[in-house]
Enzyme design. Structure first.
Site, short mmCIF file in Angstrom:
data_model
loop_
_atom_site.label_atom_id
_atom_site.label_comp_id
_atom_site.label_asym_id
_atom_site.label_seq_id
_atom_site.Cartn_x
_atom_site.Cartn_y
_atom_site.Cartn_z
N ARG A 54 1.03 -1.53 -0.19
CA ARG A 54 0.05 -0.15 0.36
C ARG A 54 0.74 1.28 0.16
O ARG A 54 1.80 1.31 0.24
CB ARG A 54 -0.71 0.47 1.16
CG ARG A 54 -2.59 -0.64 1.27
CD ARG A 54 -2.84 -0.36 2.14
NE ARG A 54 -2.08 -1.04 3.54
CZ ARG A 54 -2.05 0.06 4.49
NH1 ARG A 54 -2.25 1.26 3.90
NH2 ARG A 54 -0.81 -0.43 5.35
N LYS A 195 -8.63 -2.78 0.50
CA LYS A 195 -9.04 -1.24 1.95
C LYS A 195 -9.23 -0.29 1.46
O LYS A 195 -9.65 0.59 1.82
CB LYS A 195 -7.03 -0.72 2.11
CG LYS A 195 -6.43 -2.31 2.81
CD LYS A 195 -6.96 -2.71 3.84
CE LYS A 195 -6.86 -3.58 4.28
NZ LYS A 195 -6.70 -4.99 6.23
N HIS A 214 -10.74 -3.76 12.54
CA HIS A 214 -9.99 -4.32 11.39
C HIS A 214 -9.55 -5.81 12.30
O HIS A 214 -8.62 -5.50 13.18
CB HIS A 214 -8.84 -3.05 11.58
CG HIS A 214 -7.26 -4.30 9.99
ND1 HIS A 214 -6.21 -3.20 10.79
CD2 HIS A 214 -7.79 -4.97 8.95
CE1 HIS A 214 -5.23 -3.86 9.38
NE2 HIS A 214 -6.66 -4.84 9.61
N SER A 232 0.12 -5.98 11.52
CA SER A 232 1.20 -7.49 11.38
C SER A 232 2.58 -7.85 12.41
O SER A 232 2.79 -7.80 12.74
CB SER A 232 2.14 -6.71 9.69
OG SER A 232 2.89 -7.33 8.95
N LYS A 236 -2.43 -12.03 14.74
CA LYS A 236 -3.44 -11.89 14.48
C LYS A 236 -4.04 -13.28 14.00
O LYS A 236 -5.14 -14.20 14.21
CB LYS A 236 -3.80 -11.03 13.79
CG LYS A 236 -5.53 -10.32 14.07
CD LYS A 236 -5.93 -9.44 13.05
CE LYS A 236 -4.94 -8.66 11.83
NZ LYS A 236 -5.25 -7.74 11.01
N THR A 237 -3.87 -13.60 12.52
CA THR A 237 -4.15 -15.06 11.92
C THR A 237 -3.65 -16.34 12.39
O THR A 237 -4.54 -17.09 12.57
CB THR A 237 -3.87 -14.90 10.40
OG1 THR A 237 -3.97 -13.47 9.71
CG2 THR A 237 -3.88 -15.58 9.39
N ASP A 251 -9.46 -10.66 8.95
CA ASP A 251 -8.97 -9.10 8.73
C ASP A 251 -10.50 -8.08 8.66
O ASP A 251 -9.30 -6.95 9.67
CB ASP A 251 -8.67 -9.02 6.69
CG ASP A 251 -7.51 -7.58 7.45
OD1 ASP A 251 -6.97 -7.71 7.79
OD2 ASP A 251 -7.26 -7.33 6.12
N ARG A 316 2.34 -11.40 -2.10
CA ARG A 316 0.21 -11.96 -1.38
C ARG A 316 -0.03 -13.18 -2.44
O ARG A 316 0.01 -13.11 -2.85
CB ARG A 316 -0.14 -10.72 -1.36
CG ARG A 316 0.04 -9.53 -0.25
CD ARG A 316 -0.55 -9.64 1.35
NE ARG A 316 -0.35 -8.83 2.51
CZ ARG A 316 -0.18 -9.12 3.18
NH1 ARG A 316 -1.30 -9.40 3.46
NH2 ARG A 316 -0.27 -7.16 3.74
#
Length: 522
Positions: A54, A195, A214, A232, A236-237, A251, A316
């Site tokens: 991004r 996003k 988020h 990041s 989280k994942t 997400d 990604r």
């Protein structure tokens, strides 16, 4: 030729217009147009060129009369005039003439009461495949009566001229909330589309008393849901992917009065250092129908080298959620979260591995959105570097942070949810917390076992720290016990406390009670 009404946007003289094609058709078009190649597993593989992530500094919001007083203007939400936007829009529309156009009409928001419809117009078939994977896909019946709430136009081949267009570079991501338009140009990184949808939802949903988040989310066998916030590298994942729970999403979610729901219909996962042993779900999702960005691939065998970051560290893959086992395909839970977890990776080694937060502490640490980079992870980083991202999603929040913080507090209180701060990072041993220990702590939070053990107050951060959790050595729970040099521990704790206090000074709309709930500067 059917054009599906794109003339009203000014897009005319298209050589072809395709709407809601199937993955196989989009892959065929992408290969025909030279946009990418196939891997040995059948995934479409593309390189996004200069932009492999991004471009936050190239994002703007149109400063129109209707939204001027709502937006939290600053370094993140940068204004651009209506005149500049309109002029650039007309240039992009002219650029798209005599080109093939790919349309995806889909939805964001799995709870039908709050679903928003998006029309995505792409110059590239590969980007159209990406957003088809990431948004929620309509049925044939829904397509017949489709009416978009917002339109996103992505034209990566159009390069802005900063001195003429009022942009910072050749790339621009501009949202016109009043006209319900998003313009993305100059960058092929597909995450900008995803996003942008999130940024729109973060503007719309608070007006409908839905808290946009988020975060990842999962649901237990008894229907109890939980949400995991984190930047990041905090887990989280990984931590939301629990074999004993169904994944709602990884997400972006909304918290309504009677549900928690995924905005999306797919996942956008990092590929760097990916392995079948470490993250089998993601590894196995890389197959026909998925879109892979910037992963090095052998030109002959078409096998990936996930450890090679020469194209991008931020490589990604985007794929539909159906590619993940143990996924809740409805994308929602009919129960509101009972457990809220803030994840951080503290490289200072002074935050407790898990702690309980009261209402004001929850708002303080939510707004702070803290994690840290470890020395050596980036060139020039010699000491732990604190990273604060407002509400764990600063780049995507158009409104003042106090609005999102107040919604969190309201939802938590109404649901009777418990809030925990989990440090997946380091302690005084200099080693990172074992994943098995962190999983045990998260399990204790999810089952409520943590509420039955005695706690002590952390001397620097004021949070309540449990003294016993099954599967975790007692000496690790009190972070001071992991430091041999107590003076060094105090110095580091005071150093991080001061950084929290200094960062929080920019939040001028927070109540004195919330400000006082944070660590002290002395």
């Amino acid at each position: 030729m059917e054009t599906y009404g794109i003339e009203k946007l000014g897009i005319i003289n298209s050589t072809a217009v395709y709407r809601n094609l199937q993955p196989a058709q989009l892959v065929e078009h992408a290969l025909r147009r030279g946009e990418g190649t196939l891997s040995n597993k059948g995934a479409l593989v593309v390189k996004t060129g200069k932009y492999t992530g991004r471009s936050a500094k190239d994002k703007f919001i149109v400063d129109s009369q209707g939204v001027h007083d709502e937006i939290a203007w600053g370094n993140v939400n940068k204004p651009i005039t209506q005149e500049r936007f309109d002029a650039l829009y007309n240039k992009v529309i002219a650029y798209l003439q005599n080109k093939e156009i790919f349309i995806f009409d889909g939805f964001a928001g799995a709870d039908p009461k709050y679903t928003k419809s998006f029309r995505i117009i792409n110059e590239l078939a590969s980007q159209n495949l990406f957003i088809r994977n990431l948004l929620r896909r309509p049925t044939e019946e829904q397509l017949k009566d489709f009416r978009e709430d917002y339109t996103i136009i992505a034209a990566p081949g159009f390069k802005c001229i900063p001195e003429l267009d009022g942009t910072r570079s050749e790339a621009a991501i501009i949202i016109d909330y009043e006209k319900h338009l998003v313009l993305i140009c100059g960058t092929q990184y597909a995450g900008e589309i995803k996003k942008s949808v999130f940024s729109v939802m973060n503007y719309i949903l608070p007006k409908e008393n839905v808290f946009p988040m988020h975060c990842s989310a999962n649901i237990g066998k008894d229907g109890d849901s939980a949400v995991f916030f984190g930047l990041s590298g905090t887990g989280k994942t990984t931590l939301s992917a629990d074999p004993n729970r169904m994944l709602i999403g990884d997400d972006e979610h909304g918290w309504a009065d009677d549900s928690v729901f995924n905005f999306e219909g797919g996942c956008y996962a990092k590929c760097i250092n990916l392995s079948p042993e470490g993250e089998p779900e993601i590894y196995n999702a890389i197959k026909f129908g998925s879109l892979v960005e910037n992963v090095v691939m052998d030109p002959d065998t078409r096998e990936f080298d996930f450890d090679d970051d020469s194209l991008a560290v931020n490589s990604r893959v985007g794929y539909p959620v159906e590619f993940i086992p143990n996924a809740e395909l409805s994308g929602r839970s009919s129960s509101v979260p009972k457990t809220v977890i803030f994840l951080t990776a503290d490289a200072f080694g002074v935050l407790p591995p898990i702690s309980k937060l009261d209402k004001n502490q929850a708002m303080y640490y939510f707004v702070s959105g803290f994690t840290s980079k470890l020395a050596g992870t980036e060139i020039g980083v010699k000491e732990p570097v604190p990273t604060f991202s407002t509400c764990f999603g600063e780049p995507f929040l158009p409104l003042d942070p106090s609005i999102y913080a107040a919604m969190l507090a309201e939802k938590v209180e109404k649901a009777g949810a418990n809030v925990y701060l989990v440090n997946t990072g380091w302690n005084g041993t200099g080693k990172r917390m074992k994943l098995s220990y962190t999983r045990a702590m998260v399990t204790a939070a999810l089952t409520g076992a943590i509420e039955k053990v005695p706690c002590v107050k952390d001397p620097f951060f004021g949070v309540s720290v449990p003294t016993r959790i099954e599967g975790v050595p007692d000496e690790l729970l009190i972070v001071e016990n992991t430091w041999q040099d107590k003076k060094a521990y105090e110095a580091k704790a005071k150093e991080l406390s001061k950084k929290f206090v200094e960062n929080f000074k920019k939040y001028t709309h927070m109540s004195p009670e919330v400000v006082a709930a944070g660590p002290k500067a002395d």
